[in-house]
Write a protein that holds these residues in place. Structure first.
Motif, PDB file in Angstrom:
ATOM      1  N   LEU A   9      -4.934  -1.138  -2.413  1.00 32.87           N
ATOM      2  CA  LEU A   9      -4.283  -0.843  -3.689  1.00 32.87           C
ATOM      3  C   LEU A   9      -2.923  -1.613  -3.643  1.00 32.87           C
ATOM      4  O   LEU A   9      -1.989  -1.446  -2.672  1.00 32.87           O
ATOM      5  N   VAL A  10      -2.695  -2.335  -4.397  1.00 31.10           N
ATOM      6  CA  VAL A  10      -1.266  -3.128  -4.673  1.00 31.10           C
ATOM      7  C   VAL A  10      -0.673  -2.433  -6.047  1.00 31.10           C
ATOM      8  O   VAL A  10      -1.505  -2.574  -7.136  1.00 31.10           O
ATOM      9  N   TYR A  11       0.620  -2.005  -5.951  1.00 36.52           N
ATOM     10  CA  TYR A  11       1.041  -1.343  -6.917  1.00 36.52           C
ATOM     11  C   TYR A  11       2.532  -1.769  -7.135  1.00 36.52           C
ATOM     12  O   TYR A  11       3.260  -2.048  -6.207  1.00 36.52           O
ATOM     13  N   ARG A  12       3.073  -1.289  -8.418  1.00 34.18           N
ATOM     14  CA  ARG A  12       4.391  -1.416  -8.699  1.00 34.18           C
ATOM     15  C   ARG A  12       4.886  -0.287  -9.504  1.00 34.18           C
ATOM     16  O   ARG A  12       4.110   0.117 -10.314  1.00 34.18           O
ATOM     17  N   ILE A  13       5.957   0.360  -8.974  1.00 29.72           N
ATOM     18  CA  ILE A  13       6.267   1.652  -9.773  1.00 29.72           C
ATOM     19  C   ILE A  13       8.043   1.359 -10.130  1.00 29.72           C
ATOM     20  O   ILE A  13       8.531   0.819  -9.203  1.00 29.72           O
ATOM     21  N   PRO A  14       8.410   1.794 -11.243  1.00 30.01           N
ATOM     22  CA  PRO A  14       9.801   1.566 -11.494  1.00 30.01           C
ATOM     23  C   PRO A  14      10.612   2.196 -10.498  1.00 30.01           C
ATOM     24  O   PRO A  14      10.277   3.586  -9.789  1.00 30.01           O
ATOM     25  N   SER A  15      11.646   1.887 -10.320  1.00 26.40           N
ATOM     26  CA  SER A  15      12.548   2.340  -9.066  1.00 26.40           C
ATOM     27  C   SER A  15      13.275   3.693  -9.388  1.00 26.40           C
ATOM     28  O   SER A  15      13.625   4.218  -8.601  1.00 26.40           O
ATOM     29  N   GLU A  16      13.377   3.960 -10.687  1.00 28.85           N
ATOM     30  CA  GLU A  16      13.784   5.350 -11.093  1.00 28.85           C
ATOM     31  C   GLU A  16      12.817   6.083 -11.898  1.00 28.85           C
ATOM     32  O   GLU A  16      12.219   5.432 -12.573  1.00 28.85           O
ATOM     33  N   PRO A  17      12.741   7.282 -11.700  1.00 32.11           N
ATOM     34  CA  PRO A  17      13.296   8.204 -10.566  1.00 32.11           C
ATOM     35  C   PRO A  17      12.537   7.871  -9.422  1.00 32.11           C
ATOM     36  O   PRO A  17      11.505   7.603  -9.160  1.00 32.11           O
ATOM     37  N   THR A  18      13.207   8.178  -8.077  1.00 30.52           N
ATOM     38  CA  THR A  18      12.616   7.680  -6.840  1.00 30.52           C
ATOM     39  C   THR A  18      11.346   8.691  -6.651  1.00 30.52           C
ATOM     40  O   THR A  18      10.702   8.413  -5.622  1.00 30.52           O
ATOM     41  N   ARG A  19      11.441   9.939  -7.123  1.00 27.14           N
ATOM     42  CA  ARG A  19      10.385  10.775  -6.701  1.00 27.14           C
ATOM     43  C   ARG A  19       9.065  10.293  -7.093  1.00 27.14           C
ATOM     44  O   ARG A  19       8.012  10.593  -6.392  1.00 27.14           O
ATOM     45  N   MET A  63       2.731   6.668 -14.580  1.00 27.05           N
ATOM     46  CA  MET A  63       4.187   6.618 -14.290  1.00 27.05           C
ATOM     47  C   MET A  63       4.787   5.563 -14.828  1.00 27.05           C
ATOM     48  O   MET A  63       5.875   4.938 -14.117  1.00 27.05           O
ATOM     49  N   SER A  64       4.267   4.721 -15.564  1.00 25.20           N
ATOM     50  CA  SER A  64       4.844   3.337 -16.436  1.00 25.20           C
ATOM     51  C   SER A  64       4.784   2.343 -15.096  1.00 25.20           C
ATOM     52  O   SER A  64       5.583   1.258 -15.357  1.00 25.20           O
ATOM     53  N   GLY A  65       3.793   2.366 -14.000  1.00 24.61           N
ATOM     54  CA  GLY A  65       3.678   1.398 -13.102  1.00 24.61           C
ATOM     55  C   GLY A  65       2.461   0.600 -13.311  1.00 24.61           C
ATOM     56  O   GLY A  65       1.757   0.714 -14.483  1.00 24.61           O
ATOM     57  N   THR A  66       2.396  -0.315 -12.696  1.00 25.52           N
ATOM     58  CA  THR A  66       0.923  -1.448 -12.432  1.00 25.52           C
ATOM     59  C   THR A  66       0.472  -0.895 -11.135  1.00 25.52           C
ATOM     60  O   THR A  66       0.982  -0.699 -10.064  1.00 25.52           O
ATOM     61  N   ALA A  67      -1.098  -1.025 -11.145  1.00 25.20           N
ATOM     62  CA  ALA A  67      -1.840  -0.954  -9.872  1.00 25.20           C
ATOM     63  C   ALA A  67      -3.097  -1.545  -9.882  1.00 25.20           C
ATOM     64  O   ALA A  67      -3.681  -1.335 -11.096  1.00 25.20           O
ATOM     65  N   VAL A  68      -3.385  -2.424  -9.133  1.00 27.82           N
ATOM     66  CA  VAL A  68      -4.830  -2.777  -8.829  1.00 27.82           C
ATOM     67  C   VAL A  68      -5.541  -2.433  -7.669  1.00 27.82           C
ATOM     68  O   VAL A  68      -4.926  -2.448  -6.569  1.00 27.82           O
ATOM     69  N   LEU A  69      -6.596  -2.079  -7.597  1.00 30.09           N
ATOM     70  CA  LEU A  69      -7.387  -1.565  -6.671  1.00 30.09           C
ATOM     71  C   LEU A  69      -8.574  -2.730  -6.363  1.00 30.09           C
ATOM     72  O   LEU A  69      -9.155  -3.080  -7.169  1.00 30.09           O
TER      73      LEU A  69
END
Length: 178
Positions: A9-19, A63-69
């Motif tokens: 799983l390769v992903y990117r998540i916005p830095s805020e909020p850190t939770r 979460m407004s991120g991106t992810a590739v499995l």
């Protein structure tokens, strides 16, 4: 042992909020995944792991991120990846052994304080059940047979024996107070 490859799983998540990052990290840790590098986590391939990672991938996108499995084989460095996975399981096993020592310490406090009640016994039984359940989760994801398993099984046995001894004392004390 498994030779079914790996799920990555390769992903990117916005830095805020850190939770959000913490949530993903906790979920991956709970699955037993290892990080190959930042935001790239791997698990031995299995239908259950794939379902869990597909669900997490969907949550990351939410979460407004991106992810590739990806499903993959390690072309070079398989031994290193497997060693990292085994080390992660051994770390988990060691955590359980440490908690077993805490369990013994708690029982010792009961003896010192002369607390031999059914309420205390029930509380300690619940603690041991939690340790057993945790051990079950770790062994479920220990597909390569980490070396720490045997020591953890032994530590749990000593907890069970100590609890039986404590229970016998509770029953004796209860009988004497009647």
């Amino acid at each position: 042992m498994t030779d079914q490859g790996w799920l990555l799983l390769v992903y990117r998540i916005p830095s805020e909020p850190t939770r959000l990052r913490a949530t993903v990290w906790r979920r991956l840790k709970g699955l037993g995944a290892i990080y190959l590098q930042s935001a790239a986590a791997a698990l031995p391939a299995s239908p259950a792991a794939e379902r869990a990672l597909r669900k997490l991938q969907h949550e990351i996108v939410g979460m407004s991120g991106t992810a590739v499995l990806m499903s993959c084989d390690v072309l070079v460095g398989e031994q290193d990846v497997r060693a990292a996975f085994l080390a992660a399981r051994d770390d988990e096993y060691q955590e359980i052994v440490d908690k077993c020592q805490d369990f013994h310490g708690q029982l010792e406090k009961e003896y010192v304080a002369n607390h031999f009640t059914f309420a205390e016994l029930e509380e300690n039984e619940e603690d041991l059940t939690k340790l057993r359940n945790w051990f079950g989760k770790v062994t479920d994801r220990d597909v390569f047979g980490a070396s720490g398993r045997k020591a953890t099984e032994a530590a749990l046995r000593t907890c069970e024996e100590a609890l039986e001894k404590y229970a016998a004392r509770v029953y004796t004390e209860e009988a004497e107070t009647r």
